[in-house]
Design an enzyme around this catalytic site. Structure first.
Site, PDB file in Angstrom:
ATOM      1  N   ARG A  17       0.803  -1.240   0.000  1.00 12.12           N
ATOM      2  CA  ARG A  17       0.000   0.000   0.000  1.00 12.12           C
ATOM      3  C   ARG A  17       0.827   1.278   0.000  1.00 12.12           C
ATOM      4  NH1 ARG A  17       0.367  -1.612   4.903  1.00 12.12           N
ATOM      5  NH2 ARG A  17      -1.164  -3.298   4.896  1.00 12.12           N
ATOM      6  N   GLU A 234       6.748  -3.890  14.010  1.00 14.54           N
ATOM      7  CA  GLU A 234       6.820  -4.466  12.656  1.00 14.54           C
ATOM      8  C   GLU A 234       5.853  -3.752  11.735  1.00 14.54           C
ATOM      9  OE1 GLU A 234       5.559  -7.538   9.502  1.00 14.54           O
ATOM     10  OE2 GLU A 234       4.396  -6.370  10.915  1.00 14.54           O
ATOM     11  N   GLU A 235       4.668  -3.473  12.270  1.00 13.33           N
ATOM     12  CA  GLU A 235       3.619  -2.884  11.438  1.00 13.33           C
ATOM     13  C   GLU A 235       3.961  -1.462  10.981  1.00 13.33           C
ATOM     14  OE1 GLU A 235       1.519  -4.631  10.177  1.00 13.33           O
ATOM     15  OE2 GLU A 235       0.740  -6.176  11.517  1.00 13.33           O
ATOM     16  N   GLU A 243      16.105  -2.796  13.202  1.00 15.67           N
ATOM     17  CA  GLU A 243      17.033  -2.077  14.086  1.00 15.67           C
ATOM     18  C   GLU A 243      17.871  -3.060  14.910  1.00 15.67           C
ATOM     19  OE1 GLU A 243      17.522   1.152  13.602  1.00 15.67           O
ATOM     20  OE2 GLU A 243      15.963   0.907  12.079  1.00 15.67           O
ATOM     21  N   TYR A 349      -7.765  -9.107   7.216  1.00 15.99           N
ATOM     22  CA  TYR A 349      -6.383  -8.656   7.399  1.00 15.99           C
ATOM     23  C   TYR A 349      -6.312  -7.185   7.841  1.00 15.99           C
ATOM     24  CZ  TYR A 349      -1.761  -7.118   5.553  1.00 15.99           C
ATOM     25  OH  TYR A 349      -0.511  -6.559   5.366  1.00 15.99           O
ATOM     26  N   SER A 422      26.964 -13.999 -19.750  1.00 16.18           N
ATOM     27  CA  SER A 422      27.910 -15.113 -19.646  1.00 16.18           C
ATOM     28  C   SER A 422      28.647 -15.131 -18.293  1.00 16.18           C
ATOM     29  CB  SER A 422      28.888 -15.102 -20.817  1.00 16.18           C
ATOM     30  OG  SER A 422      29.470 -13.838 -20.947  1.00 16.18           O
ATOM     31  N   HIS A 482      20.869  -8.230  -1.156  1.00 11.24           N
ATOM     32  CA  HIS A 482      20.945  -9.603  -1.659  1.00 11.24           C
ATOM     33  C   HIS A 482      20.898  -9.579  -3.183  1.00 11.24           C
ATOM     34  CE1 HIS A 482      20.462 -13.934  -1.667  1.00 11.24           C
ATOM     35  NE2 HIS A 482      20.530 -13.943  -0.356  1.00 11.24           N
TER      36      HIS A 482
HETATM   37 ZN   LIG Z   1       2.241  -9.315  10.755  1.00 13.92          ZN
END
Ligand SMILES: [Zn+2]
Length: 536
Positions: A17, A234-235, A243, A349, A422, A482
């Site tokens: 979002r 987390e939210e 952190e 959710y 390659s 990554h």
């Molecule tokens: Zn969650």
């Protein structure tokens, strides 16, 4: 673009979002409103005759999905402390480029319907726009607007403040001090309930600690350290875990074997699985040992349940939960989850209806899915923490690298992008040979019982992922390192493989492929470093 100076009306679905709000902002909107559309609920809707929660399995029409609008795909964690831990008194960076500069509000479908109806007949019809997924299930034709005379007023009160958060960390020492498994779940929630997100995961984590303590009472000690984490914030943008990782990066680099994430452990009866490729094997083996509570006449395993609905495809980790910080500092990760299928009750959710009552009545009556997830986590963690040789399958990583490579070749052909792969091809071959070499070494260690050789093999398995993050941050997003997988810049949740190359093509300006070409080199280098860690 007609959106300039207007309020953007946005449908939930697809990308994260915060990136929807970012897109609205980038196109000159002064605010954004994001609504849930019942078409995403498929079969189980009030329109199809199902009663709405709490009386039935359909979505309550007033259900609102709250959530962070941080620009997740560039900057998770505390946006004022990029790359370093957010301690009291830490220097604060300007965060205006990663936080939305326009206000936004989430809406229920019941509240969104009159807005869509007010726009009806004005601008371009949804059918003519023909954007995938824009026309939904509400009683309107999904016109773009603007509608003359139709006015929407937003009343948004938000606060910009720095406040303390609290991660709760538990610790069990292993006999091998230099090998660590981290298991985490966030604790903060958008509302008092939060029963699936994150409390189903917290229930599983707490049960796991009880099980492991029973085992310890018998005198058992794991080989590897086990760190148990209950993350905060987390939210708000994965803040607690990111952190913490930033504070402990050096120690994690030296000792971390894997990170196991539980967030929405239970949102329905279907088993989910996303993981880095070296953990696929141990996860699937463990699935086969746990009985799925399908309430049917015969027992099936979690593996059968997962296979039936996934067709055997394991998810690739993008972002959207606390594994993100670990993965992008080179720690292999796995996310435990379950979800509802097309015929199952709708999980609300991030809304006020994610309640204990929903879970007990509709989501997991009897809490049998919770129990199965707990058994899965406990067995998985037990093997990772105690097996003589780490159950880490680097040969499968080679197989997946080749599959991602084949996808990339196909993508480049579709895009008519002339990029020489390659160097990447050679790097993947080298990785495969290194994986075979270390596997042979593992066999030798097991056959001879040579403890020193076992340690050598275990440490290579522990460390090889660090190679993938050795090349610095991805283009325009220093946090994400990554080279094999990252959340899509424009998706947030969903993963993109070989992100530097893929997005170098996707976002090439004026056909300039220099970023993509540079990232072929960097991606290949990261894979070569990983290969050398496996077999020098
Ligand atoms: Zn969650």
């Amino acid at each position: 673009m007609k959106i300039k100076g207007k309020i953007a009306l946005i449908r939930y679905g697809g990308l994260f979002r915060g990136l929807k709000v970012k897109n609205a902002q980038d196109f000159g909107a002064i605010a954004a409103v994001i609504f849930i559309d019942p078409i995403d609920d498929g079969e189980i809707t009030t329109a199809n005759g199902y009663a709405a929660y709490p009386d039935g399995p359909a979505r309550n029409p007033s259900s609102v999905q709250k959530g962070s609008t941080l620009f997740l795909s560039t900057s998770p964690g505390d946006p004022t402390t990029p790359g370093y831990p957010s301690h009291e008194g830490a220097p604060r960076a300007d965060s205006s480029n990663v936080l939305p500069q326009i206000p936004s509000l989430p809406l229920s479908y019941e509240a969104a319907e009159p807005l869509l109806q007010a726009l009806d007949g004005h601008g371009v019809s949804g059918e003519a726009v023909n954007r995938t997924g824009w026309v939904g299930g509400l009683d309107a034709r999904y016109f773009t607007g603007p509608a003359p005379g139709a006015k929407l007023t937003l009343d948004v009160k938000s606060r910009d403040a720095i406040a303390p958060i609290h991660n709760v960390i538990g610790w069990i020492n292993g006999t091998n001090a230099d090998e660590t498994i981290v298991i985490g779940n966030h604790r903060d929630t958008w509302m008092i309930g939060g029963n699936a997100d994150p409390n189903s995961g917290s229930a599983v984590l707490v049960e796991f600690t009880r099980a492991i303590n029973k085992l310890r009472a018998t005198g058992w000690q794991p080989k590897r350290n086990i760190v148990l984490a209950s993350w905060d914030a987390e939210e708000w943008g994965l803040i607690g875990s990111v952190e913490w990782v930033e504070e402990h990066t050096n120690w994690l680099t030296e000792t971390a074997v894997a990170y196991l994430n539980v967030d929405v452990a239970v949102a329905g009866p279907h088993q989910g699985l996303s993981a880095t490729p070296e953990l696929h094997g141990v996860a699937l083996d463990t699935f086969k040992k746990v009985i799925h509570p399908n309430f049917g006449a015969y027992n099936i395993s979690l593996y059968d349940s997962w296979y039936d609905i996934s067709g055997g495809v394991i998810g690739i980790l993008g972002s959207g939960s606390d594994f993100t910080g670990f993965l992008h500092r080179g720690v292999g990760s796995l996310d435990i989850s379950s979800y509802g299928g097309p015929k199952d009750p709708i999980w609300h959710y991030h809304s006020n209806y994610d309640t204990y009552h929903w879970m007990a009545t509709w989501g997991d009556p009897g809490f049998h899915v919770h129990a199965a997830q707990g058994q899965f986590l406990a067995l998985l963690a037990y093997h990772l923490a105690s097996d003589d040789i780490l159950p880490i399958d680097v040969q499968n990583y080679a197989v997946e690298l080749r599959a991602y490579y084949d996808d990339l070749v196909e993508f480049l052909a579709e895009e008519n992008a002339d990029v020489d792969l390659s160097e990447l091809d050679t790097a993947i071959e080298l990785f495969k040979r290194s994986a075979d070499t270390v596997k042979a070494l593992e066999r030798q260690a097991v056959e001879t019982g040579d403890e020193e050789l076992k340690t050598v093999v275990n440490h290579r398995y522990r460390d090889f992922q660090r190679g993938f993050v050795s090349q610095g941050g991805l283009p325009s997003r220093e946090f994400y390192r990554h080279v094999v997988t990252a959340p899509g810049l424009d998706t947030g949740y969903a993963a993109v493989t070989f992100p530097g190359i893929t997005e170098g093509v996707q976002y090439a300006v004026g056909g300039d492929l220099s970023v993509a070409r540079e990232w072929v080199k960097r991606t290949a280098k990261g894979i070569v470093v990983a290969a050398r860690i496996l077999a020098t």
